[in-house]
Design a protein around this motif. Structure first.
Motif, PDB file in Angstrom:
ATOM      1  N   ILE A 173       2.483  -0.615  -2.078  1.00 40.59           N
ATOM      2  CA  ILE A 173       2.457   0.735  -1.941  1.00 40.59           C
ATOM      3  C   ILE A 173       1.011   1.349  -1.412  1.00 40.59           C
ATOM      4  O   ILE A 173       0.849   2.130  -0.597  1.00 40.59           O
ATOM      5  CB  ILE A 173       2.975   1.665  -3.042  1.00 40.59           C
ATOM      6  CG1 ILE A 173       4.387   1.111  -3.581  1.00 40.59           C
ATOM      7  CG2 ILE A 173       2.637   3.162  -2.813  1.00 40.59           C
ATOM      8  CD1 ILE A 173       4.800   1.472  -4.945  1.00 40.59           C
ATOM      9  N   LEU A 174       0.131   0.757  -2.227  1.00 41.46           N
ATOM     10  CA  LEU A 174      -1.199   1.260  -1.848  1.00 41.46           C
ATOM     11  C   LEU A 174      -1.658   0.722  -0.653  1.00 41.46           C
ATOM     12  O   LEU A 174      -2.274   1.706   0.142  1.00 41.46           O
ATOM     13  CB  LEU A 174      -2.137   0.849  -3.138  1.00 41.46           C
ATOM     14  CG  LEU A 174      -1.924   1.504  -4.748  1.00 41.46           C
ATOM     15  CD1 LEU A 174      -2.902   0.950  -5.594  1.00 41.46           C
ATOM     16  CD2 LEU A 174      -1.962   2.901  -4.417  1.00 41.46           C
ATOM     17  N   VAL A 175      -1.580  -0.409  -0.557  1.00 38.67           N
ATOM     18  CA  VAL A 175      -2.183  -1.086   0.861  1.00 38.67           C
ATOM     19  C   VAL A 175      -1.402  -0.299   1.969  1.00 38.67           C
ATOM     20  O   VAL A 175      -1.994   0.001   3.078  1.00 38.67           O
ATOM     21  CB  VAL A 175      -2.056  -2.501   0.925  1.00 38.67           C
ATOM     22  CG1 VAL A 175      -2.472  -3.120   2.124  1.00 38.67           C
ATOM     23  CG2 VAL A 175      -2.807  -3.129  -0.120  1.00 38.67           C
ATOM     24  N   VAL A 176      -0.013   0.000   1.937  1.00 35.95           N
ATOM     25  CA  VAL A 176       0.478   0.361   3.085  1.00 35.95           C
ATOM     26  C   VAL A 176       0.144   1.728   3.428  1.00 35.95           C
ATOM     27  O   VAL A 176      -0.048   2.086   4.604  1.00 35.95           O
ATOM     28  CB  VAL A 176       2.133   0.530   3.083  1.00 35.95           C
ATOM     29  CG1 VAL A 176       2.973   1.364   3.897  1.00 35.95           C
ATOM     30  CG2 VAL A 176       2.713  -0.905   3.013  1.00 35.95           C
ATOM     31  N   ALA A 203      -3.535   1.415   4.951  1.00 40.17           N
ATOM     32  CA  ALA A 203      -3.096   1.108   6.248  1.00 40.17           C
ATOM     33  C   ALA A 203      -2.844   1.955   7.330  1.00 40.17           C
ATOM     34  O   ALA A 203      -3.355   2.043   8.322  1.00 40.17           O
ATOM     35  CB  ALA A 203      -2.268  -0.176   6.424  1.00 40.17           C
ATOM     36  N   TYR A 204      -1.789   2.896   6.833  1.00 43.54           N
ATOM     37  CA  TYR A 204      -1.310   3.984   7.592  1.00 43.54           C
ATOM     38  C   TYR A 204      -2.381   5.148   7.852  1.00 43.54           C
ATOM     39  O   TYR A 204      -2.850   5.774   8.853  1.00 43.54           O
ATOM     40  CB  TYR A 204      -0.043   4.929   6.836  1.00 43.54           C
ATOM     41  CG  TYR A 204       0.367   6.082   7.743  1.00 43.54           C
ATOM     42  CD1 TYR A 204       1.169   5.836   8.818  1.00 43.54           C
ATOM     43  CD2 TYR A 204       0.084   7.218   7.435  1.00 43.54           C
ATOM     44  CE1 TYR A 204       1.640   6.870   9.630  1.00 43.54           C
ATOM     45  CE2 TYR A 204       0.618   8.404   8.035  1.00 43.54           C
ATOM     46  CZ  TYR A 204       1.399   8.229   9.133  1.00 43.54           C
ATOM     47  OH  TYR A 204       1.762   9.238   9.889  1.00 43.54           O
ATOM     48  N   ALA A 205      -3.235   5.403   6.662  1.00 44.61           N
ATOM     49  CA  ALA A 205      -4.263   6.322   6.987  1.00 44.61           C
ATOM     50  C   ALA A 205      -5.323   5.926   7.726  1.00 44.61           C
ATOM     51  O   ALA A 205      -6.076   6.562   8.806  1.00 44.61           O
ATOM     52  CB  ALA A 205      -4.846   6.758   5.642  1.00 44.61           C
ATOM     53  N   PHE A 252      -1.671  -7.234   5.366  1.00 42.66           N
ATOM     54  CA  PHE A 252      -1.884  -7.787   4.011  1.00 42.66           C
ATOM     55  C   PHE A 252      -0.624  -7.142   3.014  1.00 42.66           C
ATOM     56  O   PHE A 252      -0.399  -7.651   2.138  1.00 42.66           O
ATOM     57  CB  PHE A 252      -3.357  -7.283   3.557  1.00 42.66           C
ATOM     58  CG  PHE A 252      -3.746  -8.121   2.070  1.00 42.66           C
ATOM     59  CD1 PHE A 252      -3.990  -9.142   1.970  1.00 42.66           C
ATOM     60  CD2 PHE A 252      -3.288  -7.392   0.826  1.00 42.66           C
ATOM     61  CE1 PHE A 252      -4.242  -9.823   0.623  1.00 42.66           C
ATOM     62  CE2 PHE A 252      -3.642  -7.709  -0.255  1.00 42.66           C
ATOM     63  CZ  PHE A 252      -4.056  -8.959  -0.491  1.00 42.66           C
ATOM     64  N   GLY A 253      -0.509  -5.956   3.452  1.00 45.26           N
ATOM     65  CA  GLY A 253       0.687  -5.215   2.580  1.00 45.26           C
ATOM     66  C   GLY A 253       2.076  -6.204   2.888  1.00 45.26           C
ATOM     67  O   GLY A 253       2.785  -6.209   1.912  1.00 45.26           O
ATOM     68  N   LEU A 254       2.301  -6.590   4.040  1.00 40.46           N
ATOM     69  CA  LEU A 254       3.285  -7.322   4.395  1.00 40.46           C
ATOM     70  C   LEU A 254       3.547  -8.713   3.546  1.00 40.46           C
ATOM     71  O   LEU A 254       4.514  -9.276   3.473  1.00 40.46           O
ATOM     72  CB  LEU A 254       3.699  -7.503   6.015  1.00 40.46           C
ATOM     73  CG  LEU A 254       3.989  -6.153   6.544  1.00 40.46           C
ATOM     74  CD1 LEU A 254       3.963  -6.319   7.972  1.00 40.46           C
ATOM     75  CD2 LEU A 254       5.434  -5.403   6.039  1.00 40.46           C
ATOM     76  N   GLY A 308     -10.578   3.264   0.204  1.00 39.92           N
ATOM     77  CA  GLY A 308      -9.695   2.698  -0.643  1.00 39.92           C
ATOM     78  C   GLY A 308      -9.025   1.535  -0.603  1.00 39.92           C
ATOM     79  O   GLY A 308      -8.809   0.835  -1.388  1.00 39.92           O
ATOM     80  N   GLY A 309      -8.997   1.255   0.721  1.00 39.91           N
ATOM     81  CA  GLY A 309      -8.177  -0.041   1.005  1.00 39.91           C
ATOM     82  C   GLY A 309      -9.515  -1.224   0.582  1.00 39.91           C
ATOM     83  O   GLY A 309      -8.913  -2.372   0.049  1.00 39.91           O
ATOM     84  N   ILE A 310     -10.649  -0.942   0.710  1.00 37.71           N
ATOM     85  CA  ILE A 310     -11.765  -2.068   0.599  1.00 37.71           C
ATOM     86  C   ILE A 310     -11.623  -2.180  -0.916  1.00 37.71           C
ATOM     87  O   ILE A 310     -11.896  -3.363  -1.313  1.00 37.71           O
ATOM     88  CB  ILE A 310     -13.149  -1.627   1.194  1.00 37.71           C
ATOM     89  CG1 ILE A 310     -13.181  -1.622   2.709  1.00 37.71           C
ATOM     90  CG2 ILE A 310     -14.370  -2.450   0.409  1.00 37.71           C
ATOM     91  CD1 ILE A 310     -14.383  -1.137   3.255  1.00 37.71           C
TER      92      ILE A 310
END
Length: 204
Positions: free
Chosen positions: A26-29, A32-34, A43-45, A106-108
Motif C-alpha cells: 500500500i505505502l510503496v504504491v 510510486a504514484y506520487a 518494488f511494490g509489485l 517517503g519512499g526512500i
C-alpha cells in the motif's frame, strides 16, 4: 530449545514478513504514484511474491509432519522465477521509457526501513531453519534476503537519482539480484527433485 518453540519462532518470523509486506504494498504504491517512480512501483509489485513465499512456509510449518516439504520447495522455486521475471521486466521498462522519477522522501524512508527489516528477518529465518533442519524455511529466508538486496538496490537508485539525477542507477543495480534469484530458484527446484527421487527410491 524444543522443536515446538522453534516452529513457533519460524511462524512468527513469517507472520512478521507477511505483515510488513502487506503494509508495504500500500505505502510503496502510493509513493510510486506520487513520484511517478517506475522503481518504486516495481518494488511494490515484488511484495506479493514475498507474501506468496511466506504463505507457502506457513502452510508447510503448520503441517510439518504431512510431507509438504517437497511441494513447498517447488512453489518457492517458482516464486524466485517470478521475482527474476519481475526484475527483468522492470529493467526493460525503465530503460525503454527512460523514466526520470521525482524524489520521494517517503519512499526512500520506507525502502531503507524495509532493507533493514528484511535483513533481520532473513537472518532469523536462517538461524531458525538450521536449528529446525527445515529446508523450506531456509530457502524462503533466501527469498527474504533477495527482497533485502532488491530494497538496497532500489534505495541506492532512489538516492543517486535524488542527489545526482542518475535515473539509470536503479536498473543497473538490479542485475546482481537477477543472478542471485536464478541461482536460488535452481537450488530450490533441485532440492525438490532430490526429495522426489529419494521418496521414489525408498518405495522401490
Amino acid at each position: 530449545m524444543s522443536q515446538t518453540v522453534l516452529l513457533k519462532r519460524g511462524l512468527l518470523l513469517e507472520y512478521l514478513t507477511l505483515g510488513w509486506n502487506v503494509v508495504g504494498v500500500i505505502l510503496v504504491v502510493l509513493a510510486a504514484y506520487a513520484a511517478r517512480s517506475v522503481a518504486l512501483a516495481g518494488f511494490g509489485l515484488d511484495s506479493p511474491i514475498e507474501i506468496f513465499a511466506s504463505v507457502v512456509v506457513v502452510w508447510q510449518l503448520k503441517g510439518i509432519n504431512l510431507n509438504r516439504e517437497r511441494l513447498a520447495l517447488r512453489l518457492i522455486g517458482i516464486a524466485f522465477i517470478a521475482l527474476v521475471i519481475y526484475i527483468v521486466a522492470q529493467l526493460l521498462v525503465t530503460f525503454l521509457t527512460g523514466a526520470h522519477p521525482a524524489t520521494s522522501v517517503g519512499g526512500i524512508i520506507w525502502i531503507a526501513a524495509t532493507f533493514i527489516a528484511m535483513l533481520l528477518l532473513a537472518f532469523g529465518k536462517r538461524v531458525t531453519g538450521k536449528k529446525l533442519q527445515n529446508e523450506v524455511l531456509l530457502t524462503e529466508g533466501r527469498v527474504t534476503l533477495v527482497d533485502a538486496y532488491l530494497a538496497g538496490a532500489v534505495l541506492l537508485g532512489l538516492l543517486l537519482n535524488a542527489l545526482f539525477g542518475w535515473w539509470w542507477a536503479d536498473p543497473l543495480a538490479s542485475l546482481v539480484i537477477i543472478y542471485y534469484g536464478i541461482r536460488e530458484a535452481m537450488h530450490a527446484l533441485q532440492e525438490s527433485r532430490s526429495m522426489k527421487e529419494a521418496e521414489e527410491g525408498s518405495k522401490a
